[in-house]
Scaffold this motif. Structure first.
Motif, short mmCIF file in Angstrom:
data_model
loop_
_atom_site.label_atom_id
_atom_site.label_comp_id
_atom_site.label_asym_id
_atom_site.label_seq_id
_atom_site.Cartn_x
_atom_site.Cartn_y
_atom_site.Cartn_z
N VAL A 133 13.27 -22.38 11.79
CA VAL A 133 13.44 -22.80 10.49
C VAL A 133 12.06 -22.08 9.82
N ASN A 134 12.39 -21.18 8.70
CA ASN A 134 11.54 -20.67 8.09
C ASN A 134 11.44 -20.87 6.71
N ILE A 135 10.12 -21.21 6.06
CA ILE A 135 10.25 -21.53 4.69
C ILE A 135 8.90 -20.53 4.17
N LYS A 136 9.27 -19.96 2.83
CA LYS A 136 8.43 -19.22 2.21
C LYS A 136 8.07 -19.87 0.91
N ALA A 137 7.02 -19.85 0.57
CA ALA A 137 6.60 -20.40 -1.02
C ALA A 137 6.09 -19.44 -1.88
N LYS A 138 6.74 -19.33 -2.97
CA LYS A 138 6.33 -18.39 -4.21
C LYS A 138 6.18 -18.99 -5.50
N THR A 139 5.38 -18.41 -6.29
CA THR A 139 5.24 -19.02 -7.64
C THR A 139 5.93 -18.13 -8.64
N ASN A 140 6.32 -18.64 -9.85
CA ASN A 140 7.25 -17.77 -10.52
C ASN A 140 6.40 -17.02 -11.74
N GLU A 141 5.01 -16.70 -11.45
CA GLU A 141 4.25 -15.83 -12.22
C GLU A 141 4.09 -16.27 -13.58
N GLY A 142 4.18 -17.70 -13.65
CA GLY A 142 3.83 -18.29 -14.90
C GLY A 142 5.25 -18.15 -15.92
N LEU A 143 6.21 -17.61 -15.57
CA LEU A 143 7.45 -17.26 -16.28
C LEU A 143 8.16 -18.39 -16.46
N ASP A 144 8.96 -18.93 -17.50
CA ASP A 144 10.02 -19.85 -17.73
C ASP A 144 9.61 -21.15 -17.12
N ALA A 145 10.35 -22.09 -17.02
CA ALA A 145 10.13 -23.54 -16.89
C ALA A 145 9.49 -23.60 -15.35
N VAL A 146 10.00 -23.00 -14.33
CA VAL A 146 9.50 -23.14 -13.26
C VAL A 146 8.14 -22.75 -13.24
N GLY A 147 7.84 -21.60 -13.81
CA GLY A 147 6.62 -20.85 -13.89
C GLY A 147 5.65 -21.82 -14.67
N GLU A 148 5.94 -22.65 -15.59
CA GLU A 148 5.19 -23.58 -16.44
C GLU A 148 4.90 -24.72 -15.51
N GLY A 149 5.65 -25.07 -14.51
CA GLY A 149 5.24 -26.15 -13.47
C GLY A 149 6.05 -27.29 -14.19
N ARG A 150 7.23 -27.16 -14.77
CA ARG A 150 8.15 -28.06 -15.38
C ARG A 150 9.10 -28.40 -14.26
N ALA A 151 9.28 -27.59 -13.25
CA ALA A 151 10.39 -27.55 -12.11
C ALA A 151 10.27 -26.71 -11.06
N VAL A 152 10.87 -27.22 -10.01
CA VAL A 152 10.72 -26.29 -8.67
C VAL A 152 12.11 -26.13 -8.43
N ALA A 153 12.41 -25.02 -8.08
CA ALA A 153 13.62 -24.16 -7.32
C ALA A 153 13.48 -23.87 -6.33
N VAL A 154 14.54 -23.83 -5.42
CA VAL A 154 14.73 -23.51 -4.03
C VAL A 154 16.03 -22.66 -3.79
N HIS A 155 15.91 -21.64 -2.95
CA HIS A 155 16.82 -20.75 -2.46
C HIS A 155 17.01 -21.09 -0.90
N ALA A 156 18.24 -21.22 -0.41
CA ALA A 156 18.22 -21.57 1.16
C ALA A 156 19.27 -20.65 1.65
N LEU A 157 19.17 -20.31 3.10
CA LEU A 157 20.40 -19.62 3.63
C LEU A 157 20.19 -20.24 4.97
N ALA A 158 21.52 -20.48 5.43
CA ALA A 158 21.82 -21.26 6.82
C ALA A 158 22.69 -20.47 7.59
N THR A 159 22.45 -20.02 8.66
CA THR A 159 23.58 -19.70 9.72
C THR A 159 23.96 -20.79 10.94
N LEU A 160 25.23 -20.58 11.04
CA LEU A 160 25.85 -21.64 11.93
C LEU A 160 26.54 -20.98 12.99
N HIS A 161 26.83 -21.57 14.41
CA HIS A 161 27.73 -20.91 15.32
C HIS A 161 28.51 -21.76 15.87
#
Ligand code: MG
Length: 407
Positions: free
Chosen positions: A379-407
């Protein structure tokens, strides 16, 4: 001994523990179990032999904690039916064996084998089973053929010649009635780590151990020089070995992506990956709003072709009001497993202006890994800021992208 005689009548399940947790110092510190022999890891060859024995019911693999995902990957590219668990080894061989035995179901007989002996044959395994049924404990061994010399001191001068009559070189598999193993370990306790093999523990407990025929070909790969010998022996067997991964069809690896975003408001809890983090705002959501868990659920469902989070846990369903999203993740893993698939790895990027997440990521990984049933390294987790841009960057929301592999 009376109860042992009764056990000999039983013909219940047979479990196998294959230990490949050690790194080979003489092999340059590489993971011995994953060293390649004819384009297949040593571990793969060893498991192939036990898989081919009808009497064997289940197999547990013990590998280094960082190789658990690799072992499952190997399982997914092999025609194995009996591997029920892959567990992390301990800091001594006996602890590794113990972890393996603990992961077996209720078995009458337990065979223990070193992954570093890839050339074990079905015949050796069957002999071991028969001998353990008759005697309670049995070790594969071959007569010592070389003349043995004893020498002490730096000059390495010969002090004496050792009489080799009655001397045997022990191998694995070593096969035990489980009642004999547990009796021996109970009697010997912590001193078990003094013994280099499991038969040694049983002997020290004063219980009988029988010898059954191993083979010169059942060699242990401990030195680089052993590999060409093992390769020659394997080739001499002809088509006796299972096809390697490259010779099979490409394994079916399923990949899915997930995305989620949640608004932040005051008076709410900030929970990510099951970890509550103190912050002045928290997630708005029908459940606890764990946006990381939601993105991972969608990635898993996507990889399995099972729709999305909303179709399984509808936002208008009152049962899920304030729900613990890690519990939803557990249910999603259950759906994935029920469809015949298993999580392999997850990678996620959390886009969050504040708070800083670095200190909490290790615990998020642990919780996600334990819910997914994989090692924390998967399990790998990376944290980034949104460089102050848009609602995420203004601290009004948090977004997550995830990728999973199954076998
Ligand atoms: Mg959500």
């Amino acid at each position: 001994m009376a109860d042992l005689a009764v056990d000999a009548q039983a013909s219940g399940r047979i479990g196998v523990v294959i230990v490949g947790a050690g790194s080979g110092t003489r092999l340059g510190g590489v993971d011995k179990a994953f060293m390649q022999l004819e384009r297949r890891p040593l571990l793969g060859h060893a498991v192939d032999a036990f898989e081919s024995v009808d009497e064997v019911d289940e197999i547990v693999l013990v590998v280094g904690s960082h190789r658990i995902a690799d072992a499952w990957e190997l399982a997914s590219t092999s025609d194995w039916r009996k591997v029920v668990a892959v567990v992390a080894g301990g800091d001594t061989r006996q602890r590794s064996v113990f972890s393996g035995i603990s992961a077996l179901g209720n078995c009458d007989l337990i065979a223990i084998h070193d992954a570093a002996r890839p050339l074990v044959t079905a015949e050796i395994v069957r002999n071991g089973i028969a001998s353990a049924r008759a005697h309670g404990a049995a070790v594969a061994a071959i007569p010592v053929r070389d003349t043995l010399k004893r020498s002490r001191g730096e000059q390495a001068l010969v002090e004496s010649t050792v009489d080799r009559t009655d001397l045997w070189a022990a191998q694995t598999p070593q096969v035990f009635r489980s009642s004999v193993l547990s009796e021996a370990y109970q009697l010997i306790g912590d001193r078990a780590s003094e013994y280099t093999d499991d038969a040694g523990v049983v002997e020290a407990a004063g219980l009988p151990v029988a010898i059954f025929p191993g083979s010169v070909g059942n060699l242990k790969v401990t030195h680089p020089d052993d590999l060409p010998v093992a390769t020659a022996l394997l080739r001499a067997r002809g088509s006796g070995h299972a096809p390697c991964a490259q010779e099979r069809e490409v394994p079916s690896l399923r990949i899915g992506t997930g995305y989620d975003i949640h608004r932040l408001e005051t008076g709410r809890k900030f929970i990510l990956g099951g970890v509550a983090i103190p912050h002045m705002t928290g997630f708005v959501g029908h459940s606890d709003g764990d946006v990381l868990a939601h993105a991972v659920i969608d990635a898993l469902l996507g990889a399995a072709g099972l729709g999305d989070i909303g179709s399984h846990f509808p936002p208008h369903d009152e049962t899920f009001r304030g729900a613990d999203s890690m519990e939803l993740l557990r249910k999603a893993v259950g759906l994935v497993v029920a469809s015949g698939l298993r999580p392999l790895r997850v990678d996620a990027t959390v886009i969050c202006e504040r708070p800083k997440l670095a200190g909490d990521i290790p615990e998020m990984r642990r919780r996600l890994a334990s819910t997914l049933g994989v090692g924390v390294e998967a399990v790998n987790i990376k944290a980034k800021t949104n460089e102050g841009l848009d609602a995420v960057g203004e601290g009004r929301a948090v977004a997550v992208h995830a990728l999973a592999t199954l076998h």
